[in-house]
Write an enzyme that holds these catalytic residues in place. Structure first.
Site, PDB file in Angstrom:
ATOM      1  N   LYS A  12      -2.752  -6.144  37.404  1.00  0.00           N
ATOM      2  CA  LYS A  12      -3.198  -6.344  36.094  1.00  0.00           C
ATOM      3  C   LYS A  12      -3.576  -7.639  35.705  1.00  0.00           C
ATOM      4  CE  LYS A  12       0.328  -8.714  33.940  1.00  0.00           C
ATOM      5  NZ  LYS A  12       0.207  -9.971  33.283  1.00  0.00           N
ATOM      6  N   GLY A 103       2.625 -14.433  40.391  1.00  0.00           N
ATOM      7  CA  GLY A 103       1.227 -14.889  40.198  1.00  0.00           C
ATOM      8  C   GLY A 103       0.732 -14.527  38.827  1.00  0.00           C
ATOM      9  N   GLY A 104       1.296 -13.861  38.162  1.00  0.00           N
ATOM     10  CA  GLY A 104       0.822 -13.435  36.448  1.00  0.00           C
ATOM     11  C   GLY A 104       0.098 -12.040  36.668  1.00  0.00           C
ATOM     12  N   MET A 105       0.150 -11.456  37.864  1.00  0.00           N
ATOM     13  CA  MET A 105      -0.599 -10.052  37.925  1.00  0.00           C
ATOM     14  C   MET A 105       0.320  -8.884  38.123  1.00  0.00           C
ATOM     15  SD  MET A 105      -3.878 -11.287  39.798  1.00  0.00           S
ATOM     16  CE  MET A 105      -4.901 -10.142  38.911  1.00  0.00           C
ATOM     17  N   GLY A 108       5.407  -7.309  41.134  1.00  0.00           N
ATOM     18  CA  GLY A 108       6.650  -6.745  41.320  1.00  0.00           C
ATOM     19  C   GLY A 108       6.661  -5.665  40.176  1.00  0.00           C
ATOM     20  N   SER A 109       6.210  -5.569  38.950  1.00  0.00           N
ATOM     21  CA  SER A 109       6.218  -4.248  38.208  1.00  0.00           C
ATOM     22  C   SER A 109       5.374  -3.271  38.683  1.00  0.00           C
ATOM     23  CB  SER A 109       5.625  -5.018  36.743  1.00  0.00           C
ATOM     24  OG  SER A 109       6.364  -5.836  36.143  1.00  0.00           O
ATOM     25  N   ASP A 142       5.843  -4.829  31.424  1.00  0.00           N
ATOM     26  CA  ASP A 142       4.762  -4.570  32.159  1.00  0.00           C
ATOM     27  C   ASP A 142       4.648  -3.175  33.118  1.00  0.00           C
ATOM     28  OD1 ASP A 142       3.498  -6.863  31.186  1.00  0.00           O
ATOM     29  OD2 ASP A 142       3.705  -7.866  33.075  1.00  0.00           O
TER      30      ASP A 142
END
Ligand code: C5P
Length: 306
Positions: A12, A103-105, A108-109, A142
Site C-alpha cells: 500500500k 519500508g512504509g508499504m 508485514g501487514s 493496516d
C-alpha cells in the site's frame, strides 16, 4: 495428501496521511487514503503437524524478517486457528517477498492479511469477509486494508475503511532506501516534533477525493500529503534529496509512503514513470527502484494444488 494454497497480496501507499492526537492506548487518530499497488508478496501455506507453525521467506529483505513467534503472518495463522477452534491446526508458511521490509508499504501487514486468506482456505474455516476484517484489525492497523485493496479511506487507527472511487490508472515509481524505519519510532518522533495540532480526529482530504473521483493525476499528485513525513525526514535526512530527484525528473507528486522510508512518485503515464525511475536509479541514496500501478485488489487466492 499435500495441499498448497497460494495468495497474492499488494503493498500500500498512503496518498494522504493525516495524523491526530494519540489515545490512551498510544495509537493516533488517522484520516488516510490508501491505494493498493501491483508490488506483490506471494504467500503459500501447507498443512503441518498439529501445533506446528513455521515460516520461511525468500526475496526482498527476507534476511531481515523476524521468523519467530512475533512474525505477524504466523500470529495471523494462530489467531484464525484460535478464533475458529480449528482442530489439529498447524501450518508451514512460505513468503516470496517483493514489498520492502520496514519500508512504509505495509509488507508485514500484507503478509498477515494473506496468511488469513490462505489459512482460511487451507483449513476450510469459511470465515466471512467481515470476520476476516475483524481478525485483521486485531493484528494491526493496516491489515484490514490489505484484505480490501483498491483505494480506500481509513479512519480510526486507519482500520475503519470506506472504499473510495478512483477513476483511471495510477503509475507509481518507488524509491527503496538503504535502511528501514520502525513505525513506532516514526510516530514517537512525530510526537516529539510537536505532534498533532489538534487532539481530535484529523480532516478527510476533500481535494484528494475529488481529484481521484475524476482521475485527475496532476491534482492527485498535488494533493499527496503525509503528516509523518517531517518525522521520517528527521530520522533519514537523505530522503529529502530523493524526493527532489523524482520531482525534478517530472513526477506529478512525491511523498514518503506511510512511516517511510520508501518514497512514492506519481506520474501521468508509464513512460514518464520510467523516466522518474531512471533518474532515481542513479542516486546513491536509493537502494533500489520499483515501478507499480494502482489500484489493484487486496489479498486473493492465486492457485491451489490438491
Ligand atoms: O497497528 P500496527 O502494529 O501496524 O502499528 C504499529 C505502531 O505504529 C503502533 O504500535 C503505534 O506505535 C503506531 N501507530 C499509531 N497510530 C496508528 C497506527 C499505528 O501510533 N493509528
Amino acid at each position: 495428501m499435500t495441499a498448497i494454497v497460494s495468495v497474492r497480496v499488494p503493498a500500500k501507499v498512503n496518498l494522504s496521511l493525516r495524523v491526530g492526537g494519540a489515545g490512551a492506548d498510544g495509537y493516533h487518530e488517522l484520516a488516510t487514503v490508501f491505494q493498493a499497488l501491483s508490488l506483490h508478496d506471494d504467500v503459500a501455506v501447507r498443512a503441518a503437524a498439529p501445533g506446528e507453525f513455521t515460516i520461511a521467506a525468500a526475496g526482498e529483505g527476507a534476511a531481515h524478517l523476524p521468523v519467530g513467534d512475533d512474525n505477524l503472518a504466523l500470529r495471523a495463522a494462530r489467531l484464525l486457528a484460535l478464533a475458529f477452534d480449528v482442530a489439529g491446526a498447524g501450518v508451514a508458511i512460505r513468503l516470496r517477498k517483493r514489498i520492502p521490509v520496514a519500508g512504509g508499504m505495509a509488507g508485514g501487514s500484507a503478509d498477515a492479511a494473506a496468511a488469513l486468506v490462505a489459512c482460511d482456505r487451507l483449513w476450510g474455516t469459511g470465515a466471512t469477509a467481515a470476520e476476516l476484517a475483524d481478525l485483521a484489525a486485531r493484528l494491526g492497523a493496516d491489515v484490514p486494508f490489505l484484505l480490501l485493496g483498491g483505494t480506500a479511506l481509513g479512519t480510526g487507527r486507519g482500520d475503519v475503511l470506506r472504499p473510495v472511487a478512483a477513476a483511471g490508472e495510477y503509475h507509481w515509481t518507488l524509491a527503496l532506501a538503504h535502511a528501514g524505519l520502525s513505525t513506532p519510532a516514526v510516530f514517537r518522533r512525530f510526537d516529539d516534533l510537536g505532534g498533532a495540532p489538534q487532539p481530535q480526529a484529523p480532516e478527510v482530504p476533500a481535494d484528494l477525493l475529488a481529484a481521484l473521483a475524476v482521475g485527475n493525476v496532476p491534482a492527485v499528485g498535488a494533493a499527496l500529503v503525509n503528516d509523518l513525513q517531517p518525522a521520517a525526514l528527521s530520522l533519514q535526512p537523505t530522503l529529502e534529496r530523493t524526493l527532489a530527484i523524482g520531482l525534478e525528473a517530472g513526477a506529478r507528486g512525491a511523498v514518503v509512503s506511510g512511516s517511510g522510508p520508501t518514497c512514492a512518485f506519481l506520474s501521468e503515464d508509464a513512460e514518464s514513470a520510467d523516466r522518474v525511475a531512471t533518474a532515481l536509479g542513479l542516486s546513491s541514496g536509493v537502494r533500489a527502484v520499483r515501478r507499480a500501478r494502482g489500484p489493484v485488489p487486496g489479498a486473493r487466492l492465486i492457485e491451489e494444488d490438491r
